[in-house]
Scaffold this active site. Structure first.
Site, mmCIF file in Angstrom:
data_model
loop_
_atom_site.group_PDB
_atom_site.id
_atom_site.type_symbol
_atom_site.label_atom_id
_atom_site.label_comp_id
_atom_site.label_asym_id
_atom_site.label_seq_id
_atom_site.Cartn_x
_atom_site.Cartn_y
_atom_site.Cartn_z
ATOM 1 N N ARG A 9 7.850 -7.007 -0.754
ATOM 2 C CA ARG A 9 7.267 -5.901 -1.496
ATOM 3 C C ARG A 9 5.771 -6.140 -1.679
ATOM 4 O O ARG A 9 5.322 -7.280 -1.852
ATOM 5 C CB ARG A 9 7.946 -5.814 -2.862
ATOM 6 C CG ARG A 9 7.483 -4.682 -3.761
ATOM 7 C CD ARG A 9 7.849 -3.333 -3.206
ATOM 8 N NE ARG A 9 7.889 -2.301 -4.241
ATOM 9 C CZ ARG A 9 7.769 -1.008 -3.987
ATOM 10 N NH1 ARG A 9 7.594 -0.600 -2.739
ATOM 11 N NH2 ARG A 9 7.852 -0.117 -4.954
ATOM 12 N N THR A 61 10.172 6.522 3.262
ATOM 13 C CA THR A 61 10.608 5.168 3.556
ATOM 14 C C THR A 61 11.420 5.267 4.829
ATOM 15 O O THR A 61 11.748 6.358 5.269
ATOM 16 C CB THR A 61 11.445 4.644 2.368
ATOM 17 O OG1 THR A 61 10.632 4.666 1.199
ATOM 18 C CG2 THR A 61 11.974 3.251 2.572
ATOM 19 N N THR A 66 8.553 0.522 3.755
ATOM 20 C CA THR A 66 7.945 1.796 3.393
ATOM 21 C C THR A 66 6.434 1.708 3.261
ATOM 22 O O THR A 66 5.867 0.623 3.108
ATOM 23 C CB THR A 66 8.535 2.282 2.048
ATOM 24 O OG1 THR A 66 8.052 3.590 1.753
ATOM 25 C CG2 THR A 66 8.160 1.347 0.912
ATOM 26 N N ASP A 76 4.205 3.224 -7.653
ATOM 27 C CA ASP A 76 5.513 2.832 -8.176
ATOM 28 C C ASP A 76 5.440 2.031 -9.471
ATOM 29 O O ASP A 76 6.475 1.689 -10.041
ATOM 30 C CB ASP A 76 6.280 2.037 -7.120
ATOM 31 C CG ASP A 76 7.076 2.942 -6.195
ATOM 32 O OD1 ASP A 76 7.109 4.158 -6.446
ATOM 33 O OD2 ASP A 76 7.675 2.441 -5.228
ATOM 34 N N SER A 99 10.890 -1.236 -7.092
ATOM 35 C CA SER A 99 11.290 -0.424 -5.945
ATOM 36 C C SER A 99 12.696 0.117 -6.157
ATOM 37 O O SER A 99 13.477 -0.424 -6.942
ATOM 38 C CB SER A 99 11.254 -1.284 -4.678
ATOM 39 O OG SER A 99 11.865 -0.605 -3.590
ATOM 40 N N GLY A 110 14.064 7.654 0.528
ATOM 41 C CA GLY A 110 14.270 8.729 -0.429
ATOM 42 C C GLY A 110 13.783 8.476 -1.834
ATOM 43 O O GLY A 110 14.228 9.141 -2.770
ATOM 44 N N GLY A 111 12.871 7.493 -2.045
ATOM 45 C CA GLY A 111 12.369 7.258 -3.388
ATOM 46 C C GLY A 111 13.500 6.890 -4.332
ATOM 47 O O GLY A 111 14.380 6.101 -4.019
#
Length: 574
Positions: free
Chosen positions: A110, A381, A399, A423, A452, A473-474
């Protein structure tokens, strides 16, 4: 870095022809486009959003590469062929599960907040510029670490296919052509000049399926990564290009931030559900923990007897989502800076939550707030799944955050940078009914990983892998995966039906159920019953997720790889 443009044109063309002549990637991928959908095979498979990338992954397996090798090669290829989300300027998670499940591992790559970022960085709207939204990228170091630990083939062999496709170009499918046209039309030519220069057409006409996109600058960067490993991205010429663009646009990422970035090896989240073992990624992703809490709640109910599309089953799924997403907001963040309680993973806690579900009433989300103060202040993503001949499974989601990330293309590098700073919780203390979260675990801090929703998952039953899945898709990602697990485990759907089945989502706030059009069209009585008991629905049904998945037939041990038909996608196997 090689100065490609300094080489005479005729020699550059000859080099490209030689590279492509030695590889069947482009021809095989073109053939595979017509077959995109479902592949049944015995040895190994890759399924992703793009035919070129899936074919590169399978060819990696055929050369003796591991599932991790194939995932790495596929991910680099997607950075070329699916620029809306495939990336080297973003971040993500890779879950690796061997045949026997022992030694399973999660690689957390990440992005992190730059050293200059702070809790109040985005409180003022003037600070929310595209460049300031960029987090320190993690993809390249993450893929390199996974390869170092579990790869078989030389690193260079995994990156060069992507170099070849970037240098020689590839034919656009309809989905990528449409995405290109949308981002170019919606991006100011002056503010995002490098984006238009990299992805625009010289003749200014719109992109069409079948057009060829060539990315020479990106090929140069990938060549450097092939030759020098991750250091070819995080230090030296490429790092200098990134830092220079950040400085030009008022961004926060520096050469020191890039040099300091490190991925983390973590123990996967392990949960059980109706006799199956669920392996998923832990925080800094909320995906595995939130999914496990949802499944633990649902396990207290007999869904099978109620039927997959009954109002009762849908109600229980929505209520489990609502409660787990409330806890996501309350507890989850970067574990290096947040103390995360164990109760979201505990069966006893899930039984307590299940007991609060009224079968004849939707729980208003505000009732679950507890000590979270609710104020009144007014997604792209990509996922890929891999399995190799040893039955090692890889589930990888990565992503740029939004589609096309920050839209900031690094001049001279030809690659997009993420906008993952989105985010974090931008307004500390501001959690409202529109869906903004301002709880402390995900406040901005230097070097912190933003929370995330990515949720790469492997499901095992009777000591063997049953399902490899995940989705973009968040915040809807976790619930797309939940739908997949329920379809396969509770209702024994074969994989194409499980992937095609309509999906729904509830994220606590806003207090609305999102459903796909097919669910409304095919099961109107169930939806009407949900309305009667108090569920409120988003005004416009919308497609949810992109779950490219692999299923292993427990009776025949056959591999079945299925692309999600909601978007472009390709399954490849041998």
């Amino acid at each position: 870095m090689t100065n490609w443009r300094a080489i005479p044109t005729i020699i550059r063309h000859a080099i490209c022809l030689l590279l492509l002549a030695g590889s069947s990637v482009l021809a095989a991928a073109a053939r595979n486009t017509a077959d995109a959908g479902v592949v049944r095979c015995e040895n190994g498979a890759v399924v992703s959003v793009n035919a070129y990338a899936s074919e590169i992954g399978v060819q990696t397996l055929q050369r003796g590469g591991s599932a991790v090798d194939a995932a790495v090669a596929t991910a680099f290829a997607l950075a070329v062929t699916y620029p809306v989300a495939g990336n080297i300027g973003g971040g993500g998670y890779m879950l690796v599960v061997p045949r026997d499940g022992a030694g399973s591992v999660a690689f957390d790559f990440r992005e992190v907040a730059p050293a200059a970022a702070g809790r109040d960085t985005f409180v003022q709207k003037s600070g929310r510029t595209p460049h300031r939204r960029v987090g320190v990228p993690g993809t390249v170091r993450g893929l390199a670490l996974a390869h170092q630990r579990l790869g078989k083939l030389p690193w260079r062999e995994l990156v060069l296919p992507a170099v070849q496709v970037a240098r020689g170009g590839f034919e656009l499918d309809a989905a990528v052509a449409t995405d290109l046209n949308k981002v170019l039309a919606g991006s100011d030519k002056e503010q995002f000049a490098a984006l238009h220069r990299t992805f625009g057409r010289a003749d200014t006409r719109p992109w069409r399926a079948g057009d060829r996109l060539v990315q020479g600058e990106l090929a140069d960067v990938l060549t450097r990564i092939a030759d020098h490993g991750a250091d070819g991205f995080y230090t030296g010429a490429v790092a200098q290009l990134i830092a220079a663009e950040m400085q030009r646009g008022g961004g926060l990422v520096t050469e020191a931030d890039l040099a300091a970035y490190r991925p983390i090896v973590r123990e996967p989240v392990r949960a059980s559900y109706r006799g199956c073992e669920i392996l998923a990624v832990p925080p800094s992703s909320s995906g595995g923990t939130t999914l496990a809490e949802e499944l633990n709640i649902l396990e207290t109910f007999d869904l099978r007897s109620r039927g997959r599309w009954s109002a009762e089953t849908l109600h229980l799924m929505i209520e489990s989502m609502r409660r787990a997403y409330r806890d996501r907001a309350a507890y989850l963040g970067d574990p290096s800076m947040t103390t995360i309680p164990g109760k979201p993973l505990e069966k006893a806690y899930a039984r307590q939550l299940a007991a609060t579900i009224d079968p004849n009433r939707a729980t208003p989300s505000i009732e679950l707030a507890g000590d979270i103060k609710i104020t009144t202040e007014s997604e792209q993503t990509t996922h890929l799944s891999v399995i190799d001949g040893d039955r090692t499974a890889v589930s990888l989601t990565y992503t740029l955050e939004s589609g096309w990330g920050s839209r900031v293309v690094v001049p001279g590098g030809g690659f997009l940078l993420n906008d993952e700073m989105n985010d974090f919780n931008w307004l500390p203390g501001v959690t409202n009914t529109s869906g903004r979260v301002g709880t402390p675990p995900n406040d901005v801090a230097p070097g912190k990983r933003m929370l995330s929703s990515m949720c790469p998952v492997v499901v095992r039953r009777d000591g063997r892998t049953l399902l490899i899945t995940g989705s973009p898709g968040g915040r809807t990602i976790i619930n797309t995966v939940l739908c997949m697990v329920v379809n396969v485990v509770d209702f024994d759907m074969e994989i194409t039906s499980a992937v095609d089945a309509p999906r729904l989502h509830h994220g606590w706030f806003p207090d609305l159920v999102r459903i796909e059009p097919a669910l409304l069209e095919d099961h109107p009585a169930a939806i009407e019953r949900l309305r009667e008991i108090g569920h409120k629905f988003a005004p416009k049904p919308a497609q949810q997720g992109d779950a490219h998945s692999i299923w292993i037939d427990p009776k025949t041990n056959e591999i079945v790889a299925a692309a999600d038909r909601r978007t472009s996608g390709s399954a490849a196997g041998y």
